[in-house]
Design a protein around this motif. Sequence first.
Motif, short mmCIF file in Angstrom:
data_model
loop_
_atom_site.label_atom_id
_atom_site.label_comp_id
_atom_site.label_asym_id
_atom_site.label_seq_id
_atom_site.Cartn_x
_atom_site.Cartn_y
_atom_site.Cartn_z
N PHE A 92 0.89 -1.75 0.02
CA PHE A 92 -0.27 -0.04 -0.04
C PHE A 92 0.75 1.51 0.35
CE2 PHE A 92 -3.30 -3.02 1.94
CZ PHE A 92 -4.39 -2.10 1.35
N SER A 93 0.40 2.36 0.12
CA SER A 93 1.00 3.31 -0.58
C SER A 93 0.60 4.35 1.05
CB SER A 93 0.67 4.07 -1.21
OG SER A 93 -0.07 5.76 -1.27
N PRO A 94 1.65 4.95 1.56
CA PRO A 94 1.32 5.83 3.22
C PRO A 94 -0.47 6.72 3.13
CG PRO A 94 3.13 5.82 2.61
CD PRO A 94 3.01 5.50 1.00
N SER A 95 -0.94 7.73 1.43
CA SER A 95 -1.63 7.81 1.20
C SER A 95 -2.99 6.28 1.00
CB SER A 95 -2.18 8.48 0.32
OG SER A 95 -1.34 7.77 -1.29
N ASP A 96 -3.15 5.82 0.94
CA ASP A 96 -3.73 4.42 1.17
C ASP A 96 -4.58 4.19 2.30
OD1 ASP A 96 -3.41 4.52 -1.48
OD2 ASP A 96 -2.50 2.61 -1.35
N CYS A 97 -4.05 5.02 3.73
CA CYS A 97 -4.35 5.06 4.92
C CYS A 97 -4.42 6.25 6.20
CB CYS A 97 -3.55 3.71 5.87
SG CYS A 97 -1.75 4.55 6.20
N ILE A 98 -5.34 5.60 7.11
CA ILE A 98 -5.37 6.66 7.73
C ILE A 98 -5.00 6.15 9.22
CG2 ILE A 98 -6.56 8.53 6.59
CD1 ILE A 98 -9.25 7.52 7.75
N GLY A 252 -5.21 3.42 15.61
CA GLY A 252 -5.81 2.23 15.02
C GLY A 252 -5.30 2.84 13.57
N VAL A 253 -5.56 1.88 12.86
CA VAL A 253 -5.36 2.58 10.86
C VAL A 253 -6.22 1.74 10.19
CG1 VAL A 253 -3.80 2.12 9.55
CG2 VAL A 253 -3.49 2.11 11.60
N ALA A 254 -7.08 2.51 9.52
CA ALA A 254 -8.20 1.98 8.20
C ALA A 254 -7.22 2.34 7.05
CB ALA A 254 -9.09 3.33 8.52
N VAL A 255 -7.05 0.97 6.53
CA VAL A 255 -6.57 0.95 5.03
C VAL A 255 -6.77 0.09 3.68
CG1 VAL A 255 -5.41 -1.75 5.67
CG2 VAL A 255 -4.03 0.53 4.13
N GLY A 256 -7.07 0.80 2.62
CA GLY A 256 -7.97 0.04 1.39
C GLY A 256 -8.12 1.16 0.67
N ASN A 257 -9.39 0.31 -0.22
CA ASN A 257 -9.28 1.47 -1.68
C ASN A 257 -9.16 3.37 -1.18
OD1 ASN A 257 -12.20 2.35 -2.70
ND2 ASN A 257 -11.07 1.32 -4.44
N PRO A 258 -8.94 3.28 -2.04
CA PRO A 258 -8.07 4.49 -1.73
C PRO A 258 -9.77 5.78 -1.49
CG PRO A 258 -7.11 4.25 -3.18
CD PRO A 258 -7.57 2.46 -3.51
N VAL A 260 -11.81 4.17 -0.98
CA VAL A 260 -13.44 4.22 0.38
C VAL A 260 -12.47 4.94 1.51
CG1 VAL A 260 -13.72 2.73 1.92
CG2 VAL A 260 -14.23 1.87 -0.46
N ILE A 261 -11.37 4.87 1.56
CA ILE A 261 -10.27 5.50 2.73
C ILE A 261 -10.93 7.05 2.51
CG2 ILE A 261 -8.60 5.95 3.31
CD1 ILE A 261 -9.19 3.09 4.26
N SER A 262 -10.60 8.18 1.44
CA SER A 262 -11.04 9.31 1.70
C SER A 262 -12.31 9.20 1.86
CB SER A 262 -10.65 9.94 0.01
OG SER A 262 -11.76 10.13 -0.94
N ALA A 263 -13.34 8.61 1.86
CA ALA A 263 -15.19 9.09 2.34
C ALA A 263 -15.28 9.14 3.42
CB ALA A 263 -15.98 7.66 1.55
N LEU A 264 -13.95 7.63 4.10
CA LEU A 264 -14.36 7.83 6.33
C LEU A 264 -13.40 8.91 6.55
CD1 LEU A 264 -14.17 6.58 8.64
CD2 LEU A 264 -12.81 5.21 8.30
N LEU A 265 -12.67 9.15 5.41
CA LEU A 265 -11.16 10.83 5.75
C LEU A 265 -12.05 12.02 6.03
CD1 LEU A 265 -8.82 11.75 6.79
CD2 LEU A 265 -7.98 12.33 4.81
#
Length: 397
Positions: A92-98, A252-258, A260-265
């Motif tokens: 993954f890239s760091p931008s794929d997780c929060i 914790g960390v959320a990781v996955g489809n960019p 999906v991650i950006s919606a959570l962010l």
Amino acid sequence: MPESIYSERIKNLPPYLFAEIDYIKRKKIEEGKEIIDLGIGDPDLPTDNLIVSAMIEEVKNSKNHSYPSYEGDFSFRKAFVDWYFRRFRFEFSPSDCIALIGSKEGIAHSFLAFVNPGDIVIIPSPGYPVYGIWTSFAGGVPYEVFLDEEKDFLLDIESVPSDILSRARMVWVCYPNNPTTACASAEYYDKLSFFVKKYGFVLAIDLAYSEIYTDETKKPVSFFEVVRRRDISAIEFHSFSKTFSMAGWRLGVAVGNPDVISALLKVKTNTDSGVFRAIQLAGRTALENYERITPKIRDVYKSRRQKLESALSEAGFNFYRTNATFYIWVKCNGDSKDFAKELLDKYGIIVTPGIGFGKGGEGYFRISLTIPDDKIEKVCDIIKSIDINSLSYGKEP
Ligand SMILES: Cc1ncc(COP(=O)(O)O)c(C=O)c1O
């Protein structure tokens, strides 16, 4: 204060199930009796000194005292994806997780990102109660799928009618599973990915227990490790609470489809202001030293599991054989709440009745391995002394 001040969502919360158990516990303690609590899933082991020392240093640094970034410190996210690659061989890239304030926070907020009022959310029963409660908080409708021991407690997506699947916005799975302790196979995730592509829901995978396993040769697998692509609407939730005994730190960390991650962010930027930077940097130290820190933690749970499982077997209990989590999922063949009350009343042991995790948990109870070793010996002796035929639970009056 009149209840009318409460919102409907608060009023509609299910009643507190464990009030009677709490009452017996208090009475016993007042009588001076010793109670051993096997109900709580809160790691008793202290956080490793390497992590604590990193935290002390970072707290002293005034640069860490201002608002953190919403998505999390870059170096923390980089350490996470590096760890993910070492552990799951997927990049993954760091931008794929929060970063999350504990995985529970991210799990809860994700419902606001994907669920509209009236939408269906498919959840496991038994399951972590947050999935069902937050479905309702978001105005959604939970569709519970019972987990069946004969199917190794895997949420059987094929059993869900296609009209439900086409209306589902999210599907939740958790492996290694709380409370059943079951693990998912690569084939299982492969099948799930087919359904995600066909029906377009968001697949949420709760991996809070991925690092608590007993057999090095059968490590729990992750969804992305199996599907090996990010263009699939899925998100994984990882937790430092169990992996590094850092439950109180809230990380914790959320990781996955960019997407999906950006919606959570988006939800998070309008709700919280990130994780204290010193905690993230201590978390970075944890990830960088994962190979050094976590085997010790696993060894402790493994040895406790062996002791408790053999005590349970000796007493004649049936339980699910597992390679992961710090729980044991035991059959009680009857009303699990009555069973838990009787066990507390007669033997001074607290367990969690399966019904506390939903109707699909009835007939089981959960034991947690998060009590100190000296108490483990004691509780093993008590368990061995239980005459299960003398217990009245599950029997006709
Ligand atoms: C299945 C599951 N998911 C998530 C969590 C939340 O963990 P945390 O918020 O501490 O990361 C827990 C905690 O008990 C859990 O059992």
